[in-house]
Design an enzyme around this catalytic site. Structure first.
Site, short mmCIF file in Angstrom:
data_model
loop_
_atom_site.label_atom_id
_atom_site.label_comp_id
_atom_site.label_asym_id
_atom_site.label_seq_id
_atom_site.Cartn_x
_atom_site.Cartn_y
_atom_site.Cartn_z
N ALA A 189 54.14 36.46 47.67
CA ALA A 189 54.65 37.44 48.64
C ALA A 189 53.55 38.36 49.18
CB ALA A 189 55.76 38.26 47.98
N THR A 241 52.79 40.64 53.10
CA THR A 241 53.13 42.07 53.26
C THR A 241 52.52 42.64 54.55
OG1 THR A 241 51.29 42.68 51.81
CG2 THR A 241 53.46 42.57 50.80
N HIS A 286 60.05 27.71 46.46
CA HIS A 286 61.33 28.43 46.39
C HIS A 286 62.18 28.20 47.63
CE1 HIS A 286 59.33 31.28 43.25
NE2 HIS A 286 59.73 30.15 42.73
N CYS A 309 75.33 23.86 53.14
CA CYS A 309 76.70 23.88 52.63
C CYS A 309 76.70 23.30 51.22
CB CYS A 309 77.62 23.07 53.53
SG CYS A 309 79.28 22.87 52.84
N CYS A 337 82.78 21.31 57.26
CA CYS A 337 83.88 21.11 56.29
C CYS A 337 84.56 22.41 55.87
CB CYS A 337 83.36 20.37 55.06
SG CYS A 337 82.39 21.43 53.95
N SER A 347 51.94 38.10 41.84
CA SER A 347 51.83 38.84 40.58
C SER A 347 51.69 37.88 39.39
CB SER A 347 53.07 39.73 40.40
OG SER A 347 54.24 38.95 40.44
P1 NAD Z 1 55.35 39.46 43.77
O1 NAD Z 1 56.13 40.40 44.65
O2 NAD Z 1 55.77 39.30 42.37
O3 NAD Z 1 53.83 39.91 43.76
C1 NAD Z 1 53.11 40.14 44.93
C2 NAD Z 1 51.70 40.54 44.52
O4 NAD Z 1 50.94 40.64 45.72
C3 NAD Z 1 51.63 41.90 43.81
O5 NAD Z 1 50.82 41.79 42.67
C4 NAD Z 1 51.00 42.82 44.87
O6 NAD Z 1 50.15 43.79 44.31
C5 NAD Z 1 50.20 41.84 45.69
N1 NAD Z 1 50.03 42.22 47.08
C6 NAD Z 1 50.91 42.82 47.90
N2 NAD Z 1 50.41 42.93 49.15
C7 NAD Z 1 49.16 42.42 49.09
C8 NAD Z 1 48.13 42.24 50.06
N3 NAD Z 1 48.26 42.63 51.33
N4 NAD Z 1 46.97 41.66 49.65
C9 NAD Z 1 46.80 41.26 48.35
N5 NAD Z 1 47.74 41.41 47.40
C10 NAD Z 1 48.91 41.97 47.77
O7 NAD Z 1 55.27 38.09 44.54
P2 NAD Z 1 55.38 36.65 43.99
O8 NAD Z 1 54.48 36.47 42.81
O9 NAD Z 1 55.22 35.75 45.17
O10 NAD Z 1 56.89 36.55 43.47
C11 NAD Z 1 57.94 37.02 44.31
C12 NAD Z 1 59.01 35.99 44.54
O11 NAD Z 1 59.94 36.54 45.48
C13 NAD Z 1 58.46 34.77 45.23
O12 NAD Z 1 58.59 33.77 44.33
C14 NAD Z 1 59.32 34.56 46.47
O13 NAD Z 1 60.25 33.52 46.25
C15 NAD Z 1 60.09 35.80 46.66
N6 NAD Z 1 59.66 36.63 47.80
C16 NAD Z 1 59.21 36.03 48.92
C17 NAD Z 1 58.79 36.81 49.99
C18 NAD Z 1 58.31 36.10 51.25
O14 NAD Z 1 58.74 34.98 51.52
N7 NAD Z 1 57.38 36.70 52.00
C19 NAD Z 1 58.81 38.20 49.91
C20 NAD Z 1 59.30 38.79 48.72
C21 NAD Z 1 59.70 37.98 47.66
ZN ZN Z 2 80.18 21.57 54.55
#
Ligand code: NAD
Ligand code: ZN
Length: 285
Positions: free
Chosen positions: A48, A52, A145, A153, A181, A220
């Protein structure tokens, strides 16, 4: 393999390399370029944190969604109509953030890396589709994910797009049903407590086994089973690099740890690498 909110790895604090938002940590950058210049088969593993800067909050960072909201479990979604109502109501308000998001310099750098033949695969935990929007070949993006841009559905398997459901949610109250459906709809994402798709997981393992450098960005590294991929890479003799704002439980295992913002870090890495060495079309093969 089930998606779990916490992993069984004990946290290890790595020394902070001293970089802050937007400032590139030069020693870590030099080490990363050196590592990559000797290893043509790069596989990226993104979380994620890479998105950001595109306006999509992460889960566990300082402003993470989990500070405000509990994770959506598959059990609650399947068994509790109130949970489903809550999900669709939140989605009606929040989906446009995902739909309108544009790739940032981190996504673009990975697209460039693929374009010059240095990136074989992206394994992503993200559900936002931004790697494909940045220009990476969808056939080289493994979405561990799933994707929020597809709705399925549970009764007949029919699929519809996130955009189509969004139009329905904005025009109607309540819970959408399958147009084919009348059955129950859900997002094509893996919810907490739910197993990963076996073929998708197998593809991720195969990609890591074929890598000689696993480049981890913005995770993370506490969500299993995805957190096990860096361990697998090390076992198979690959190098591991981590780019993340904060320390992770796997920093000690990594060959290079880059504490900083993903966008500037990846941008600087890819620019320096591509200036240092020529295109290697075969590297992406
Ligand atoms: P996480 O939220 O657990 O960790 C994100 C990490 O990225 C943190 O350690 C944070 O400090 C770091 N971070 C944030 N912004 C940053 C930047 N600009 N540069 C460098 N580091 C940065 O994320 P995860 O480990 O991917 O787990 C979250 C789960 O939630 C994923 O498996 C996903 O399925 C879902 N999710 C997806 C999204 C998306 O699709 N963008 C967003 C939120 C959550
Ligand atoms: Zn259906």
């Amino acid at each position: 393999m089930t998606r779990e909110p916490t992993a069984g790895v004990s946290p290890v604090r790595a020394p902070d390399s001293g970089s802050s938002a937007g400032i590139v940590d030069q020693p870590a950058l030099t080490a990363l370029v050196h590592l990559a210049s000797e290893r043509p088969r790069i596989v990226a593993f993104t979380g994620a944190g890479i998105s950001t800067d595109s306006g999509i909050p992460d889960y566990r960072g300082p402003n993470g969604v989990w500070k405000r909201q509990t994770p959506l479990t598959v059990q609650a979604f399947a068994n509790d109509p109130a949970t489903r109502r809550g999900y669709w109501a939140r989605r009606r308000l929040g989906y446009s953030v995902m739909a309108d998001a544009v790739p940032n310099s981190g996504h673009r750098a990975l697209a460039t890396l693929e374009g010059v033949g240095r990136l074989r695969t992206i394994i992503t935990q993200n559900i936002d589709g931004l790697h494909q929007k940045a220009g990476n070949d969808p056939g080289r993006v493994i979405e561990l994910h799933g994707t929020t841009h597809s709705i399925v559905c549970v009764d007949c398997g029919a699929r519809t797009t996130g955009a189509e459901i969004q139009r329905w949610l904005e025009a109607n109250d309540g819970i959408p049903a399958c147009a084919v459906c009348g059955g129950t709809l859900r997002p094509a994402t893996i919810l907490f407590g739910e197993p990963l798709s076996p073929p998708v997981w197998a593809a991720a393992i195969a990609a890591v086994e074929a890598a000689d450098l696993l480049l981890i960005v913005g995770s993370s590294l506490v969500v299993n089973p995805a957190a096990s991929l860096p361990l697998l890479a090390k076992q198979r003799g690959a190098a591991v690099a981590i780019i993340n704002r904060e320390s992770t439980p796997l920093d000690e295992l990594a060959d290079v740890v880059f504490h900083g913002n993903a966008g500037p870090a990846l941008g600087a890495f890819v620019t320096t690498l591509t200036e240092t060495i020529p295109d290697q079309e075969s590297g992406a093969g």
